[in-house]
Scaffold this active site. Structure first.
Site, PDB file in Angstrom:
ATOM      1  N   ALA A  13      48.984 -38.651  35.217  1.00  0.00           N
ATOM      2  CA  ALA A  13      49.612 -39.847  34.625  1.00  0.00           C
ATOM      3  C   ALA A  13      48.590 -40.927  34.273  1.00  0.00           C
ATOM      4  CB  ALA A  13      50.667 -40.404  35.571  1.00  0.00           C
ATOM      5  N   TYR A 155      46.080 -21.074  27.234  1.00  0.00           N
ATOM      6  CA  TYR A 155      47.019 -22.210  27.263  1.00  0.00           C
ATOM      7  C   TYR A 155      48.458 -21.720  27.037  1.00  0.00           C
ATOM      8  CZ  TYR A 155      48.867 -26.847  25.954  1.00  0.00           C
ATOM      9  OH  TYR A 155      49.599 -28.014  25.870  1.00  0.00           O
ATOM     10  N   LYS A 159      51.770 -21.923  29.503  1.00  0.00           N
ATOM     11  CA  LYS A 159      53.011 -22.633  29.150  1.00  0.00           C
ATOM     12  C   LYS A 159      54.211 -21.680  29.105  1.00  0.00           C
ATOM     13  CE  LYS A 159      51.119 -26.703  28.794  1.00  0.00           C
ATOM     14  NZ  LYS A 159      51.407 -27.737  29.803  1.00  0.00           N
TER      15      LYS A 159
HETATM   16  P1  NAP Z   1      45.652 -35.555  28.204  1.00  0.00           P
HETATM   17  O1  NAP Z   1      45.689 -36.807  27.430  1.00  0.00           O
HETATM   18  O2  NAP Z   1      44.448 -34.676  28.110  1.00  0.00           O
HETATM   19  O3  NAP Z   1      45.923 -35.910  29.754  1.00  0.00           O
HETATM   20  C1  NAP Z   1      45.858 -34.901  30.703  1.00  0.00           C
HETATM   21  C2  NAP Z   1      46.174 -35.472  32.072  1.00  0.00           C
HETATM   22  O4  NAP Z   1      46.105 -34.405  33.024  1.00  0.00           O
HETATM   23  C3  NAP Z   1      45.171 -36.529  32.530  1.00  0.00           C
HETATM   24  O5  NAP Z   1      45.884 -37.538  33.202  1.00  0.00           O
HETATM   25  C4  NAP Z   1      44.278 -35.782  33.514  1.00  0.00           C
HETATM   26  O6  NAP Z   1      43.759 -36.609  34.567  1.00  0.00           O
HETATM   27  C5  NAP Z   1      45.281 -34.804  34.102  1.00  0.00           C
HETATM   28  N1  NAP Z   1      44.634 -33.641  34.712  1.00  0.00           N
HETATM   29  C6  NAP Z   1      43.737 -32.782  34.166  1.00  0.00           C
HETATM   30  N2  NAP Z   1      43.365 -31.858  35.078  1.00  0.00           N
HETATM   31  C7  NAP Z   1      44.059 -32.138  36.214  1.00  0.00           C
HETATM   32  C8  NAP Z   1      44.109 -31.559  37.509  1.00  0.00           C
HETATM   33  N3  NAP Z   1      43.373 -30.479  37.826  1.00  0.00           N
HETATM   34  N4  NAP Z   1      44.910 -32.129  38.451  1.00  0.00           N
HETATM   35  C9  NAP Z   1      45.654 -33.225  38.159  1.00  0.00           C
HETATM   36  N5  NAP Z   1      45.646 -33.816  36.953  1.00  0.00           N
HETATM   37  C10 NAP Z   1      44.862 -33.261  35.990  1.00  0.00           C
HETATM   38  O7  NAP Z   1      46.878 -34.596  27.854  1.00  0.00           O
HETATM   39  P2  NAP Z   1      48.299 -34.911  27.139  1.00  0.00           P
HETATM   40  O8  NAP Z   1      48.166 -34.607  25.704  1.00  0.00           O
HETATM   41  O9  NAP Z   1      48.825 -36.228  27.573  1.00  0.00           O
HETATM   42  O10 NAP Z   1      49.164 -33.704  27.763  1.00  0.00           O
HETATM   43  C11 NAP Z   1      50.008 -33.865  28.898  1.00  0.00           C
HETATM   44  C12 NAP Z   1      50.800 -32.574  29.069  1.00  0.00           C
HETATM   45  O11 NAP Z   1      51.567 -32.319  27.904  1.00  0.00           O
HETATM   46  C13 NAP Z   1      49.935 -31.334  29.284  1.00  0.00           C
HETATM   47  O12 NAP Z   1      50.539 -30.462  30.200  1.00  0.00           O
HETATM   48  C14 NAP Z   1      49.888 -30.718  27.909  1.00  0.00           C
HETATM   49  O13 NAP Z   1      49.634 -29.327  27.971  1.00  0.00           O
HETATM   50  C15 NAP Z   1      51.285 -31.019  27.423  1.00  0.00           C
HETATM   51  N6  NAP Z   1      51.456 -30.990  25.980  1.00  0.00           N
HETATM   52  C16 NAP Z   1      50.717 -31.816  25.182  1.00  0.00           C
HETATM   53  C17 NAP Z   1      50.907 -31.761  23.807  1.00  0.00           C
HETATM   54  C18 NAP Z   1      50.142 -32.634  22.855  1.00  0.00           C
HETATM   55  O14 NAP Z   1      50.265 -32.419  21.646  1.00  0.00           O
HETATM   56  N7  NAP Z   1      49.377 -33.608  23.315  1.00  0.00           N
HETATM   57  C19 NAP Z   1      51.844 -30.866  23.261  1.00  0.00           C
HETATM   58  C20 NAP Z   1      52.576 -30.057  24.112  1.00  0.00           C
HETATM   59  C21 NAP Z   1      52.377 -30.134  25.469  1.00  0.00           C
HETATM   60  P3  NAP Z   1      42.302 -37.368  34.480  1.00  0.00           P
HETATM   61  O15 NAP Z   1      42.358 -38.254  33.284  1.00  0.00           O
HETATM   62  O16 NAP Z   1      42.190 -38.134  35.734  1.00  0.00           O
HETATM   63  O17 NAP Z   1      41.290 -36.276  34.338  1.00  0.00           O
END
Ligand code: NAP
Length: 247
Positions: A13, A155, A159
């Site tokens: 978060a 990935y 998912k």
């Molecule tokens: P993001 O901006 O890269 O943020 C990822 C978050 O996950 C960061 O808060 C990070 O923490 C945390 N994280 C990474 N490794 C971790 C671990 N080992 N333990 C605990 N926390 C961890 O990603 P986002 O785009 O917001 O994506 C959030 C979710 O939505 C993901 O599951 C992603 O696969 C999914 N999603 C995203 C999209 C998209 O288009 N963006 C589409 C579909 C699904 P730190 O910052 O502290 O490293």
């Protein structure tokens, strides 16, 4: 604190979609545990922002792929706020590469964080939620877990696995009034997608009937719905948040 105030854990978060979810839950008066992996400053900023809107929040570092650290995250919620009502498994990473070039460690790492991490968290909230006979688990999957995507075998496998886990857990936990659902977002504007080449972004955009990329707040709105009273009879479902690109 209002009478409907619930306790939520949101993994990952510190930024992006997880941050928007934490802020939205906080704004509704819920108490939020803001999990982060490495970015303490960003996580603390999210905690401050929740407090500024009148909510309560605390940050907690944990690598969700580590069984003991995931347990510590759940313990933190119990110690700080006394219970757990909502778990949002949002932490996720990508290590994209075509199969011929993908390294074994890139497969293992993505599965460990995205799939095993969510399993770890579900495992540790299971006992308190089943005991109190209420709970909401919301897993952030992805549209590619439903349709596949070249260059993302790791990935997409994580998912698709999360989607299968969601449906299975919904069957296990239903009798105890714990719902388990997943969101399958399309292309959402965050750090994860910012670095994609412009031609790939253009390709995605052409496939989105609503003609725009999603914002983290679009996903957060769906989480609020699944966490709220209106979704009490919804479990084992995969809700697309994708501007119409698939469904
Ligand atoms: P993001 O901006 O890269 O943020 C990822 C978050 O996950 C960061 O808060 C990070 O923490 C945390 N994280 C990474 N490794 C971790 C671990 N080992 N333990 C605990 N926390 C961890 O990603 P986002 O785009 O917001 O994506 C959030 C979710 O939505 C993901 O599951 C992603 O696969 C999914 N999603 C995203 C999209 C998209 O288009 N963006 C589409 C579909 C699904 P730190 O910052 O502290 O490293």
């Amino acid at each position: 604190m209002n009478a409907d105030s619930k306790v939520a854990i949101v993994t990952g978060a510190s930024r992006g979609i997880g941050k928007a979810i934490a802020l939205a839950l906080g704004k509704q008066g819920h108490r939020v545990v803001v999990n982060y992996h490495s970015n303490v400053e960003e996580a603390e900023a999210v905690v401050r922002a929740v407090k500024e809107t009148g909510g309560e929040a605390v940050a907690h570092q944990a690598d969700v792929s580590d069984y003991a650290e995931a347990e510590g995250l759940v313990e933190k919620a119990k110690e700080t706020f006394g219970r757990i009502d909502i778990l949002v498994n949002n932490s996720g990473i990508a290590r994209d590469q075509l199969m011929l070039r993908m390294k074994e460690e890139d497969f293992d790492k993505v599965i460990a964080v995205n799939l095993k991490g969510a399993w770890n968290m579900c495992k540790h909230v299971a006992r308190p939620m089943l005991k109190q006979k209420s709970g909401r688990i919301i897993n952030i999957a992805s549209v590619v877990g439903l349709i596949g995507n070249a260059g993302q075998t790791n990935y997409v496998a994580s998912k698709a696995g999360l989607i299968g886990m969601t449906k299975s857990l919904a069957q296990e936990f239903g009798k105890k009034n714990v719902t388990v659902n997943a969101l399958a977002p399309g292309f959402i504007r965050t750090k994860m997608t910012d670095s994609l080449p412009e031609e790939i972004k253009d390709d995605y955009l052409a496939k989105i009937p609503l003609g725009r990329f999603g914002e983290p707040e679009d996903v957060a709105a769906a989480v609020l719905f699944l966490a709220g009273d209106a979704a009490a009879y919804i479990s084992g479902q995969i809700l697309g948040v994708n501007g119409g690109m698939y469904g």
